[in-house]
Design a protein around this motif. Structure first.
Motif, short mmCIF file in Angstrom:
data_model
loop_
_atom_site.label_atom_id
_atom_site.label_comp_id
_atom_site.label_asym_id
_atom_site.label_seq_id
_atom_site.Cartn_x
_atom_site.Cartn_y
_atom_site.Cartn_z
N LEU A 189 -8.82 -4.52 -4.26
CA LEU A 189 -7.68 -5.10 -3.56
C LEU A 189 -7.23 -6.40 -4.21
N ARG A 190 -8.17 -7.24 -4.55
CA ARG A 190 -7.81 -8.52 -5.18
C ARG A 190 -7.04 -8.29 -6.48
N LEU A 191 -7.54 -7.40 -7.31
CA LEU A 191 -6.89 -7.14 -8.59
C LEU A 191 -5.50 -6.52 -8.37
N ALA A 192 -5.39 -5.60 -7.40
CA ALA A 192 -4.10 -4.97 -7.13
C ALA A 192 -3.07 -5.99 -6.65
N TYR A 193 -3.47 -6.85 -5.73
CA TYR A 193 -2.55 -7.89 -5.25
C TYR A 193 -2.17 -8.84 -6.39
N ALA A 194 -3.14 -9.22 -7.21
CA ALA A 194 -2.84 -10.12 -8.33
C ALA A 194 -1.85 -9.47 -9.29
N THR A 195 -2.00 -8.18 -9.54
CA THR A 195 -1.08 -7.47 -10.43
C THR A 195 0.32 -7.43 -9.84
N ALA A 196 0.41 -7.16 -8.54
CA ALA A 196 1.72 -7.11 -7.88
C ALA A 196 2.39 -8.48 -7.89
N ARG A 197 1.61 -9.53 -7.65
CA ARG A 197 2.18 -10.89 -7.66
C ARG A 197 2.66 -11.29 -9.04
N GLN A 198 1.91 -10.89 -10.05
CA GLN A 198 2.26 -11.26 -11.42
C GLN A 198 3.61 -10.69 -11.83
N HIS A 199 3.96 -9.53 -11.29
CA HIS A 199 5.21 -8.85 -11.66
C HIS A 199 6.15 -8.76 -10.47
N TYR A 200 6.07 -9.75 -9.61
CA TYR A 200 6.82 -9.78 -8.34
C TYR A 200 8.33 -9.72 -8.57
N LEU A 201 9.01 -8.86 -7.77
CA LEU A 201 10.46 -8.76 -7.81
C LEU A 201 11.02 -9.45 -6.58
N LYS A 202 11.78 -10.52 -6.77
CA LYS A 202 12.23 -11.33 -5.64
C LYS A 202 13.06 -10.52 -4.66
N GLU A 203 13.93 -9.67 -5.13
CA GLU A 203 14.78 -8.86 -4.25
C GLU A 203 14.32 -7.41 -4.22
N GLY A 204 13.07 -7.17 -4.58
CA GLY A 204 12.59 -5.80 -4.68
C GLY A 204 11.56 -5.45 -3.62
N ASN A 205 11.02 -4.26 -3.76
CA ASN A 205 9.99 -3.74 -2.87
C ASN A 205 8.66 -3.88 -3.58
N ASN A 206 7.87 -4.86 -3.19
CA ASN A 206 6.59 -5.14 -3.82
C ASN A 206 5.48 -4.61 -2.92
N ARG A 207 4.73 -3.63 -3.43
CA ARG A 207 3.79 -2.94 -2.55
C ARG A 207 2.59 -2.41 -3.31
N VAL A 208 1.42 -2.53 -2.66
CA VAL A 208 0.20 -1.89 -3.12
C VAL A 208 0.03 -0.61 -2.33
N ILE A 209 -0.22 0.51 -3.00
CA ILE A 209 -0.48 1.79 -2.34
C ILE A 209 -1.94 2.15 -2.58
N LEU A 210 -2.75 2.00 -1.54
CA LEU A 210 -4.18 2.25 -1.61
C LEU A 210 -4.48 3.69 -1.24
N ALA A 211 -5.16 4.42 -2.11
CA ALA A 211 -5.56 5.81 -1.86
C ALA A 211 -7.08 5.87 -1.83
N THR A 212 -7.65 6.23 -0.67
CA THR A 212 -9.10 6.14 -0.49
C THR A 212 -9.53 6.99 0.70
N ASP A 213 -10.86 7.16 0.83
CA ASP A 213 -11.41 7.73 2.06
C ASP A 213 -11.90 6.61 2.98
N GLY A 214 -11.73 5.37 2.53
CA GLY A 214 -12.05 4.21 3.37
C GLY A 214 -13.49 3.76 3.32
N ASP A 215 -14.29 4.32 2.43
CA ASP A 215 -15.71 4.00 2.38
C ASP A 215 -15.94 2.87 1.38
#
Length: 646
Positions: free
Chosen positions: A358-384
């Motif tokens: 999660l930390r790395l995904a958020y950092a990646t999204a912030r690094q390439h943040y689009l001010k007027e865009g849709n900035n989103r992490v999509i997590l695919a997991t079984d939750g374990d």
């Protein structure tokens, strides 16, 4: 001749002919189902041709239509044809297998053997930032090169492996059903519109694939009701993100009560008008994701989203197992092949460092943040999550810190036996996003393609609803569902209080069971409380008023919208709109599945009687599928007891 014995919807034995293992006609004992629909039904068994083992979760589709079903845990299916006329071609597919097509006729029983897709196994295109076994994550191939690889470890896992007995570690959070509130003591009902549809697809998996009733705590009424599209009008006010629809009728399971529908319709935005997307796929590749209904289904589902990307959209990819790694830097929608290749290259193995991912995904999204865009992490997991932050509280704290950056989180749940439902729902809620459970490829397409705007683009945030009831017309009420979305009344005007997000084109439906003045009370009257003064003027003719607060996606101050519902004599539920009748039928289905003490006169028989005429236009077949779920539940239900409405 190989004989395969299976139990499920078919309840009989199918025999596979050795001379033609791909297709064979067999005899089958008839089920006790409606004779008309049964005459149009196709039954069958889908197996791995090399092992003879049934394939669960395979898609059986009527070619050229959206009519289809998934096979159950034994590989069995039953598909009702829309008509007996014309040619009917079945298309049978599953992740890691070659798709088969075969002509069928009404009433036929078939056996289908699928062969492994050797091309998909042997041809691996490698694109990514990591190679080999790096930092606890398995990635095949070399950086920046495309080559043919005959890996010793296949990129899919055969279905017989998924069918081996596994420890069931699934978890569902217990919620106490909402009770009736006296209007004179509690005239306000306040809740967040955080509503997902994960519970519905999970319930479908239990009923249609596993052939068993779901655990009551897995059934969240609001998520079942909100799985479906309703015929709500688009907003006419250009400044408002949505329009409200209000309706009332007599409650089907408690005829002396009324059922009130509150519907919201967000403005639909054409896909080409949506802002550019900065998406980070955060994919769990730990050992618990190895079964075919997990990582292979993750890949297939995300590939469908990749095909919808526009040139202005960008995708990055982070994976985690024992540790986390960036396997695909931001890649534009014009390079879909590179994104697909990176997905194909993933393998499952190791422990689960979800917090680090999660930390790395958020950092990646912030690094390439689009001010007027849709900035989103999509997590695919079984939750374990079993390495680093693994408790719900720790993960929630991490996400609450990260969401302030303007990056939202969507969570996609996969698999069985290890599904951490409550954890994934909580992560999405705190990450200003949504949660979906993907039980088959068709559901992946529904969530990631058909509902692309509503799933991934936020039109309004921190959306709250508050309903005020008129004590001159209503003595008590209860909100049906939304137990874990309730807010304190004072939270409605508190702009610092987090609430749900409304996506483009999204709909939200809520139902209230209302006890009108004059009906037998569900709670005895109070002896010492002063009698409230009845409203006068126009307010005296109103049953209730609905208020909504929302913020713009980047805004900090909320706006208010309100609408009243008149107190006309409640009509019969059969005279209600198709919207109200269908929502009522699904809510009643949920009350029965939850074994609710407030299910009143509800039975599976009258639930089906309510649902069938309310099906309406059903182009995608979802409502027909829900009716099949009701029929399946009716056959599994142990008793038909009737309880009181208190």
């Amino acid at each position: 001749m190989r004989t395969v014995l299976f139990c499920g919807l078919l309840g009989a034995a199918l025999y596979l002919g050795a001379a033609n293992p791909t297709t064979a006609q067999v005899k089958l004992k008839a089920e006790p189902i409606n004779p008309i629909s049964d005459s149009l039904a196709i039954r069958g068994l889908v197996t791995d041709v090399s092992t003879g083992v049934g394939i669960p979760g395979a898609t059986v589709l009527l070619k050229g239509t959206t009519t289809g079903v998934s096979t159950d845990a034994k590989g069995a299916f039953r598909l009702v044809l829309p008509t007996a006329k014309g040619k009917h071609i079945l298309q049978i597919s599953s992740v890691g297998y070659v798709t088969q097509e075969m002509p069928v006729r009404p009433g036929q029983t078939v056996a289908v053997g699928l062969s492994a897709d050797t091309k998909a196994l042997n041809e691996v295109v490698v694109t990514g930032a990591l190679s080999g076994r790096v930092a606890g994550v398995q990635i095949r191939g070399a950086v920046g090169k495309a080559r043919r690889s005959h890996a010793s470890t296949p990129s899919y896992y055969p279905y017989d492996q998924a069918r081996r007995p596994r420890e069931n570690r699934e978890s569902n959070e217990h919620t106490t059903e909402n009770g009736f509130q006296q209007v004179r003591k509690a005239p306000l009902s306040t809740f967040s519109i955080d509503v997902d549809a994960a519970s519905y697809s999970n319930v479908r998996r239990f009923l249609l694939q596993d052939g068993q009733l779901p655990p009551p705590d897995a059934v969240r009424t609001e998520e079942l009701v909100n799985y479906f599209r309703y015929n709500y009008p688009q907003p006419t006010d250009a400044s408002a993100p949505c329009a409200l629809t209000l309706e009332q009728a007599r409650c089907p399971w408690a005829p002396q009560h009324q059922l009130v529908l509150v519907g919201m319709q967000a403005r639909t935005v054409p896909t080409d008008k949506l802002p550019p997307a900065n998406l980070v796929f955060l994919i769990d590749v730990s050992g618990s994701m190895s079964s075919p209904d997990k990582l292979p289904l993750v890949k297939a589902s995300l590939k469908q989203l990749v095909r919808e990307l526009r040139p202005q959209d960008k995708v990055s990819m982070v994976v985690y197992a024992g540790a986390a790694g960036l396997v695909l830097p931001p890649t534009p929608g014009t390079k879909r092949a590179d994104i697909v290749a990176a997905l194909d290259n993933l393998e499952a193995g190791g422990s689960t460092a979800g917090g680090e991912g999660l930390r790395l995904a958020y950092a990646t999204a912030r690094q390439h943040y689009l001010k007027e865009g849709n900035n989103r992490v999509i997590l695919a997991t079984d939750g374990d999550f079993n390495v680093g932050e693994s408790s719900d509280d720790a993960m929630e704290h991490l996400i609450k810190q990260e969401r302030e950056s303007g990056v939202f989180l969507s969570v996609l749940g996969f698999g069985t036996g290890n599904l951490q439902d409550s954890k994934m729902e909580r992560l999405a809620d705190k990450g200003n996003g949504n949660y979906a459970y993907i039980d088959n490829l068709a559901e992946g397409r529904r969530v990631l393609v058909q509902q692309f705007g509503g799933t991934l683009f936020t039109l309004a945030k921190d959306v709250k609803l508050q309903v005020e009831f008129n004590p001159a017309r209503v003595q008590s009420y209860r909100l049906i569902g939304y137990e874990n979305r309730l807010l304190a009344d004072e939270d409605f005007n508190n702009d610092k209080k987090d609430a749900g997000e409304l996506g483009a084109g999204q709909q939200v439906t809520a139902l209230y069971e209302v006890v009108p003045v004059g009906a037998p009370p569900v709670v005895d009257g109070l002896k010492y409380q002063p009698v409230a003064q009845a409203p006068t003027g126009a307010a005296a003719t109103e049953l209730l008023t609905v208020k909504m607060r929302y913020k713009e996606p980047q805004g900090q101050q909320s706006r208010l919208v309100s609408q009243a519902l008149g107190a006309a004599d409640a009509k019969s539920i059969t005279e209600g709109s198709e919207n109200l009748r269908w929502a009522a039928a699904v809510a009643q289905m949920s009350l029965l599945l939850r074994q609710s003490e407030r299910r009143g006169n509800a039975t599976w028989e009258n639930t089906l009687q309510l649902a069938r005429p309310a099906r309406g236009r059903d182009d995608d077949g979802y409502r027909a599928e829900c009716i099949r779920m009701m029929e399946a539940a009716a056959g599994l239900a142990p008793t038909k007891e009737v309880y009181g409405s208190r």
